[in-house]
Design a protein around this motif. Structure first.
Motif, PDB file in Angstrom:
ATOM      1  N   ILE A 133       0.837  -1.199   0.000  1.00  0.00           N
ATOM      2  CA  ILE A 133       0.000   0.000   0.000  1.00  0.00           C
ATOM      3  C   ILE A 133       0.874   1.252   0.000  1.00  0.00           C
ATOM      4  N   SER A 134       1.889   1.254   0.844  1.00  0.00           N
ATOM      5  CA  SER A 134       2.773   2.418   0.956  1.00  0.00           C
ATOM      6  C   SER A 134       3.509   2.679  -0.345  1.00  0.00           C
ATOM      7  N   ASP A 135       3.953   1.611  -0.993  1.00  0.00           N
ATOM      8  CA  ASP A 135       4.648   1.776  -2.271  1.00  0.00           C
ATOM      9  C   ASP A 135       3.735   2.430  -3.300  1.00  0.00           C
ATOM     10  N   LYS A 136       2.495   2.000  -3.346  1.00  0.00           N
ATOM     11  CA  LYS A 136       1.548   2.565  -4.312  1.00  0.00           C
ATOM     12  C   LYS A 136       1.249   4.027  -4.015  1.00  0.00           C
ATOM     13  N   LEU A 137       1.254   4.398  -2.741  1.00  0.00           N
ATOM     14  CA  LEU A 137       0.930   5.770  -2.347  1.00  0.00           C
ATOM     15  C   LEU A 137       2.161   6.664  -2.228  1.00  0.00           C
ATOM     16  N   GLY A 138       3.348   6.088  -2.466  1.00  0.00           N
ATOM     17  CA  GLY A 138       4.568   6.879  -2.367  1.00  0.00           C
ATOM     18  C   GLY A 138       4.945   7.232  -0.943  1.00  0.00           C
ATOM     19  N   ILE A 139       4.637   6.336  -0.011  1.00  0.00           N
ATOM     20  CA  ILE A 139       4.917   6.553   1.410  1.00  0.00           C
ATOM     21  C   ILE A 139       6.072   5.655   1.842  1.00  0.00           C
ATOM     22  N   ASP A 140       6.929   6.158   2.709  1.00  0.00           N
ATOM     23  CA  ASP A 140       8.007   5.358   3.295  1.00  0.00           C
ATOM     24  C   ASP A 140       7.396   4.445   4.359  1.00  0.00           C
ATOM     25  N   VAL A 141       7.296   3.153   4.057  1.00  0.00           N
ATOM     26  CA  VAL A 141       6.621   2.230   4.974  1.00  0.00           C
ATOM     27  C   VAL A 141       7.349   2.109   6.303  1.00  0.00           C
ATOM     28  N   TRP A 142       8.663   2.226   6.278  1.00  0.00           N
ATOM     29  CA  TRP A 142       9.443   2.086   7.509  1.00  0.00           C
ATOM     30  C   TRP A 142       9.156   3.258   8.448  1.00  0.00           C
ATOM     31  N   GLU A 143       9.073   4.452   7.875  1.00  0.00           N
ATOM     32  CA  GLU A 143       8.743   5.625   8.683  1.00  0.00           C
ATOM     33  C   GLU A 143       7.304   5.540   9.182  1.00  0.00           C
ATOM     34  N   LEU A 144       6.411   5.067   8.314  1.00  0.00           N
ATOM     35  CA  LEU A 144       5.011   4.913   8.694  1.00  0.00           C
ATOM     36  C   LEU A 144       4.864   3.976   9.890  1.00  0.00           C
ATOM     37  N   ILE A 145       5.534   2.830   9.833  1.00  0.00           N
ATOM     38  CA  ILE A 145       5.450   1.859  10.928  1.00  0.00           C
ATOM     39  C   ILE A 145       6.070   2.424  12.201  1.00  0.00           C
ATOM     40  N   GLU A 146       7.172   3.118  12.042  1.00  0.00           N
ATOM     41  CA  GLU A 146       7.825   3.724  13.208  1.00  0.00           C
ATOM     42  C   GLU A 146       6.889   4.709  13.909  1.00  0.00           C
ATOM     43  N   LEU A 147       6.187   5.508  13.122  1.00  0.00           N
ATOM     44  CA  LEU A 147       5.255   6.476  13.699  1.00  0.00           C
ATOM     45  C   LEU A 147       4.058   5.778  14.343  1.00  0.00           C
ATOM     46  N   ALA A 148       3.491   4.787  13.633  1.00  0.00           N
ATOM     47  CA  ALA A 148       2.329   4.070  14.167  1.00  0.00           C
ATOM     48  C   ALA A 148       2.672   3.336  15.459  1.00  0.00           C
ATOM     49  N   ASN A 149       3.889   2.826  15.542  1.00  0.00           N
ATOM     50  CA  ASN A 149       4.303   2.065  16.726  1.00  0.00           C
ATOM     51  C   ASN A 149       4.562   2.936  17.953  1.00  0.00           C
ATOM     52  N   LYS A 150       4.461   4.239  17.786  1.00  0.00           N
ATOM     53  CA  LYS A 150       4.575   5.112  18.957  1.00  0.00           C
ATOM     54  C   LYS A 150       3.343   4.991  19.856  1.00  0.00           C
ATOM     55  N   HIS A 151       2.252   4.500  19.277  1.00  0.00           N
ATOM     56  CA  HIS A 151       1.063   4.256  20.096  1.00  0.00           C
ATOM     57  C   HIS A 151       1.369   3.099  21.050  1.00  0.00           C
ATOM     58  N   PRO A 152       1.043   3.226  22.317  1.00  0.00           N
ATOM     59  CA  PRO A 152       1.433   2.197  23.298  1.00  0.00           C
ATOM     60  C   PRO A 152       0.819   0.820  23.059  1.00  0.00           C
ATOM     61  N   ARG A 153      -0.271   0.749  22.306  1.00  0.00           N
ATOM     62  CA  ARG A 153      -0.901  -0.551  22.073  1.00  0.00           C
ATOM     63  C   ARG A 153      -0.745  -1.024  20.628  1.00  0.00           C
ATOM     64  N   VAL A 154       0.195  -0.424  19.910  1.00  0.00           N
ATOM     65  CA  VAL A 154       0.445  -0.819  18.519  1.00  0.00           C
ATOM     66  C   VAL A 154       1.873  -1.333  18.398  1.00  0.00           C
ATOM     67  N   ASN A 155       2.028  -2.487  17.777  1.00  0.00           N
ATOM     68  CA  ASN A 155       3.361  -3.061  17.567  1.00  0.00           C
ATOM     69  C   ASN A 155       3.393  -3.766  16.211  1.00  0.00           C
ATOM     70  N   ILE A 156       3.447  -2.963  15.158  1.00  0.00           N
ATOM     71  CA  ILE A 156       3.483  -3.508  13.801  1.00  0.00           C
ATOM     72  C   ILE A 156       4.871  -4.076  13.529  1.00  0.00           C
ATOM     73  N   LEU A 157       4.918  -5.254  12.947  1.00  0.00           N
ATOM     74  CA  LEU A 157       6.188  -5.880  12.613  1.00  0.00           C
ATOM     75  C   LEU A 157       6.795  -5.222  11.376  1.00  0.00           C
ATOM     76  N   GLN A 158       7.988  -5.666  11.019  1.00  0.00           N
ATOM     77  CA  GLN A 158       8.676  -5.107   9.861  1.00  0.00           C
ATOM     78  C   GLN A 158       8.392  -5.954   8.621  1.00  0.00           C
ATOM     79  N   PRO A 159       8.112  -5.323   7.491  1.00  0.00           N
ATOM     80  CA  PRO A 159       7.885  -6.090   6.265  1.00  0.00           C
ATOM     81  C   PRO A 159       9.183  -6.679   5.727  1.00  0.00           C
ATOM     82  N   GLY A 160       9.051  -7.561   4.764  1.00  0.00           N
ATOM     83  CA  GLY A 160      10.218  -8.182   4.153  1.00  0.00           C
ATOM     84  C   GLY A 160       9.859  -8.740   2.791  1.00  0.00           C
ATOM     85  N   PRO A 161      10.687  -9.635   2.259  1.00  0.00           N
ATOM     86  CA  PRO A 161      10.442 -10.184   0.919  1.00  0.00           C
ATOM     87  C   PRO A 161       9.462 -11.346   0.897  1.00  0.00           C
ATOM     88  N   GLY A 162       8.939 -11.724   2.050  1.00  0.00           N
ATOM     89  CA  GLY A 162       8.043 -12.872   2.159  1.00  0.00           C
ATOM     90  C   GLY A 162       8.247 -13.531   3.507  1.00  0.00           C
TER      91      GLY A 162
END
Length: 205
Positions: free
Chosen positions: A23-52
């Protein structure tokens, strides 16, 4: 069933991260930065994407649940499909990178299914390298895996060369990071300056 549940849970969480990367690639968003920001919420812990997803547990066990209860295990099935589909997305990124570059050399860094091991079982990196070797007829594909001494049978005889990191970087036009091995993490980033880099692990942000 408990072990299957553990691995299915992990697979679903990885699938969320992998789908978010698409989704981030299609929207031109840095997914790593997006996850880092979202994970600042105390009840959010998104994992890191990879090649599969690889290995003989997470990439396999959820299918036992799906096969036993196919009508009910819709989320688990979808997660498997998302993760199984990620290698094709990586291949497409490489295809775009070599477009208009006849004779390009593609160095794929990492064949193991996770960092700093020599286990290649169900590794998405293997599938990616296989597909690149088959489809990129005008390119040369190099594999770098510091934890093995020879290519697996699935890659032998397919025109893929196994070589060390230094030699691969000297030859490569495109560098594809597939596994976050420590040796890759410690690489001097200036050595990548003249390469097209596809970093599927966010290691070189």
């Amino acid at each position: 069933m408990a072990k299957l549940t553990e691995n299915a849970f992990r697979d679903v969480n990885i699938a969320f991260a992998n789908e978010l990367s698409l989704i981030s690639d299609k929207l031109g968003i840095d997914v790593w930065e997006l996850i880092e920001l979202a994970n600042k919420h105390p009840r959010v812990n998104i994992l890191q994407p990879g090649p599969g997803v690889g290995g003989h547990c997470i990439a396999v066990d959820p299918w036992f649940i799906v096969s036993t209860t196919p009508e009910e295990a819709r989320l688990i099935r979808t997660a498997r499909e998302v993760n199984d589909g990620k290698p094709a997305w990586v291949v497409e990124q490489v295809r775009k990178a070599v477009e208009g570059r006849p004779g390009a050399v593609v160095a794929c860094l990492g064949l193991a299914f996770k960092a700093d091991i020599d286990d290649l079982r169900e590794s998405p990196s293997i599938a990616i390298v296989q597909t690149l070797a088959k489809e990129l007829t005008d390119a040369k594909v190099i594999a770098v895996e510091p934890h093995v001494d020879a290519l697996p049978k699935s890659l032998a005889g397919r025109g893929v060369d196994l070589m060390g990191l230094d030699e691969a970087l000297e030859q490569a036009d495109v560098v594809v990071l597939l596994v976050d091995h420590t040796v890759f993490k410690n690489l001097d980033r200036t050595r990548l300056a003249d390469h097209v880099v596809i970093d599927t692990k966010g290691l070189w942000r």
